[in-house]
Scaffold this motif. Structure first.
Motif, PDB file in Angstrom:
ATOM      1  N   ASP A 181       0.819  -1.221   0.000  1.00 53.69           N
ATOM      2  CA  ASP A 181       0.000   0.000   0.000  1.00 53.69           C
ATOM      3  C   ASP A 181       0.849   1.265   0.000  1.00 53.69           C
ATOM      4  OD1 ASP A 181      -2.457  -1.344   0.059  1.00 53.69           O
ATOM      5  OD2 ASP A 181      -2.395  -1.547   2.241  1.00 53.69           O
ATOM      6  N   LEU A 182       2.161   1.100   0.080  1.00 54.95           N
ATOM      7  CA  LEU A 182       3.064   2.256   0.169  1.00 54.95           C
ATOM      8  C   LEU A 182       3.508   2.699  -1.220  1.00 54.95           C
ATOM      9  CD1 LEU A 182       5.339   1.026   3.110  1.00 54.95           C
ATOM     10  CD2 LEU A 182       3.288   2.437   3.269  1.00 54.95           C
ATOM     11  N   PHE A 183       3.350   3.959  -1.486  1.00 56.74           N
ATOM     12  CA  PHE A 183       3.860   4.569  -2.713  1.00 56.74           C
ATOM     13  C   PHE A 183       4.695   5.776  -2.291  1.00 56.74           C
ATOM     14  CE2 PHE A 183      -0.235   2.570  -3.547  1.00 56.74           C
ATOM     15  CZ  PHE A 183       0.063   1.719  -4.603  1.00 56.74           C
ATOM     16  N   LEU A 184       5.824   5.471  -1.650  1.00 62.06           N
ATOM     17  CA  LEU A 184       6.605   6.517  -1.001  1.00 62.06           C
ATOM     18  C   LEU A 184       7.259   7.460  -2.010  1.00 62.06           C
ATOM     19  CD1 LEU A 184       8.229   4.413   1.876  1.00 62.06           C
ATOM     20  CD2 LEU A 184       6.105   5.721   1.885  1.00 62.06           C
ATOM     21  N   ASN A 185       7.649   6.944  -3.150  1.00 63.42           N
ATOM     22  CA  ASN A 185       8.255   7.817  -4.169  1.00 63.42           C
ATOM     23  C   ASN A 185       7.258   8.848  -4.683  1.00 63.42           C
ATOM     24  OD1 ASN A 185      10.707   6.485  -4.005  1.00 63.42           O
ATOM     25  ND2 ASN A 185      10.180   5.010  -5.611  1.00 63.42           N
ATOM     26  N   GLN A 192      10.452   8.746   5.476  1.00 65.11           N
ATOM     27  CA  GLN A 192      11.827   8.381   5.831  1.00 65.11           C
ATOM     28  C   GLN A 192      11.853   7.414   7.008  1.00 65.11           C
ATOM     29  OE1 GLN A 192      14.209   9.718   3.756  1.00 65.11           O
ATOM     30  NE2 GLN A 192      15.552   8.173   4.674  1.00 65.11           N
ATOM     31  N   SER A 193      10.977   7.634   7.995  1.00 64.63           N
ATOM     32  CA  SER A 193      10.913   6.725   9.148  1.00 64.63           C
ATOM     33  C   SER A 193      10.472   5.328   8.730  1.00 64.63           C
ATOM     34  CB  SER A 193       9.946   7.281  10.201  1.00 64.63           C
ATOM     35  OG  SER A 193      10.419   8.476  10.747  1.00 64.63           O
ATOM     36  N   TYR A 212      12.527   1.838   9.094  1.00 62.04           N
ATOM     37  CA  TYR A 212      11.908   0.680   9.752  1.00 62.04           C
ATOM     38  C   TYR A 212      11.949  -0.558   8.857  1.00 62.04           C
ATOM     39  CZ  TYR A 212       8.129  -2.519  10.938  1.00 62.04           C
ATOM     40  OH  TYR A 212       7.401  -3.657  11.183  1.00 62.04           O
ATOM     41  N   LEU A 213      11.685  -0.394   7.577  1.00 63.32           N
ATOM     42  CA  LEU A 213      11.705  -1.541   6.663  1.00 63.32           C
ATOM     43  C   LEU A 213      13.078  -2.198   6.635  1.00 63.32           C
ATOM     44  CD1 LEU A 213       9.586  -0.193   3.651  1.00 63.32           C
ATOM     45  CD2 LEU A 213       8.950  -1.986   5.259  1.00 63.32           C
TER      46      LEU A 213
END
Length: 392
Positions: free
Chosen positions: A253-257, A281-282, A286-287
């Motif tokens: 579910d992450l689309f950090l870019n 960034q956190s 964590y990943l």
């Protein structure tokens, strides 16, 4: 004397052979009879027995295969029934309430927590109706009358139940009896005319920006779960998620870019929520540490894991928030939802559009979002003076 007992399918063949043997003995000499009997046994009895044994064996195998198929079919049906019951029903101990829970999930798309709350409220009424406190002589839910409901609510009021809890119970009962009426199990809704207590405007506990930063900075990153806890606090505040949404968040579910997170909220409705750079960034930090710990195979895609590698529970998250707020020296009564309140309040205070806040929070109605307009009076006055033409 040799006695042979013959039963079952061999009886008809044995009787036929015996009759034929007696007929031969009565018409021929003893020597010839023995020869004829031997021939009769070799040519008739043994082939008949062989043919019968083949047929019996095939019939037995056919019946055995059918029994095995029926057995496994029943096992599969039981497994499917149990899995459906576990997925759809929570086993509330009452068939009507169980069916009501299925209706809430499939037709009204309610979340598991809401379904559990509604059904638990109805089970309170069910418990009252079968108790000694009920003097009406009616003991089943579908026969409940307005008088019984009034007596039940009066009993709850005597226990100093909050008005907000009473209002929720009345709402649950209205939905339940509306469902029974729709299903034809009752002819009217006895909860329709129940008065909901007047509720004072609810102003949630809100953290200041400085208090949020104190909590986040108080996390000890040298601890094994430090990066996880900091990432959770950052995401709670950056995205304004509910507790259930946070613990259900997946890596996919992450689309950090792109700066977004896909959130699955109430009723399995999905929305895209922006995520700030500090929170992103956190999560990345964590990943990096997440892969070093145990990961349960069933929760490989779950973002936030417990120390045993399984998905966090809401209770665990609540304890983590309470403990960290104590470490940070925050004396307010806060929960994971406090970060959501703070997120929305700070956005509104800084001029965010209420509709945009509504979308990010996943509220169906903007009336729910309006609670966050309780902004600081100085900011409210400043905003009015800035916009009014006579004060420019």
């Amino acid at each position: 004397m040799l006695v042979i007992r013959i039963s079952g399918p061999f009886v008809s063949i044995s009787n036929a052979i015996l009759s034929e043997t007696l007929r031969v003995f009565s018409t021929t000499s003893s020597a010839d009879s023995r020869v004829v009997c031997a021939e009769l046994i070799l040519t008739t009895f043994i082939p008949s027995l062989y043919k019968l044994s083949i047929n019996s064996t095939l019939q037995f195998l056919s019946e055995t295969v059918q029994m095995i198929l029926v057995f496994f079919s029943v096992i599969i049906l039981l497994i499917l029934y149990k899995s459906n019951s576990f997925y759809l029903k929570k086993g509330f101990g009452n068939i009507l309430v169980n069916d009501f829970s299925v209706y809430l999930k499939l037709e009204r798309s309610m979340s598991e927590n809401t379904i559990s709350a509604y059904c638990s409220d109805v089970m309170l009424l069910d418990g009252y109706m079968v108790s000694d406190q009920n003097s009406s002589g009616v003991f089943v839910l579908e026969k409940a009358t307005p008088e019984i409901l009034e007596a039940f609510l009066s009993r709850l009021h005597s226990k100093n139940l909050s008005k907000r809890s009473q209002a929720r119970i009345i709402s649950s009962l209205r939905s339940f009896f509306q469902y029974l009426e729709m299903e034809g199990k009752t002819t009217s809704n006895p909860a329709e005319l129940l008065d909901i207590p007047r509720l004072k405007p609810y102003l949630p506990v809100v953290l200041s920006v400085e208090e949020v930063e104190r909590i986040i900075s108080s996390v000890d990153l040298s601890q094994p779960l430090g990066h996880r806890n900091r990432a959770m606090f950052e995401v709670l505040y950056s995205c304004g998620l509910r507790a259930s949404e946070l613990i259900s968040l997946k890596i996919s579910d992450l689309f950090l870019n792109e700066g977004f997170v896909r959130v699955t909220g109430k009723g399995s409705k999905q929305r895209l929520v922006p995520i700030g750079q500090p929170a992103a960034q956190s999560v990345i930090f964590y990943l990096g540490s997440r892969s070093k710990g145990p990961v349960n195979a069933k929760h490989g895609d779950t973002l936030f894991l417990s120390r045993r590698g399984s998905r966090l529970t809401r209770g665990m998250l609540f304890l983590i928030v309470k403990k960290q707020s104590t470490i940070a020296g925050i004396d307010k009564d806060i929960s994971p939802h406090t970060f959501r309140h703070s997120f929305a309040t700070h956005l509104v205070e800084n001029g965010a559009d209420l509709r945009a806040v509504q979308e990010m929070l996943g509220h169906e109605s903007i009336l729910t979002t309006e609670i966050y307009t309780h902004v600081n009076s100085s900011k409210w006055r400043e905003s009015i003076l800035k916009c009014h033409p006579r004060f420019k």
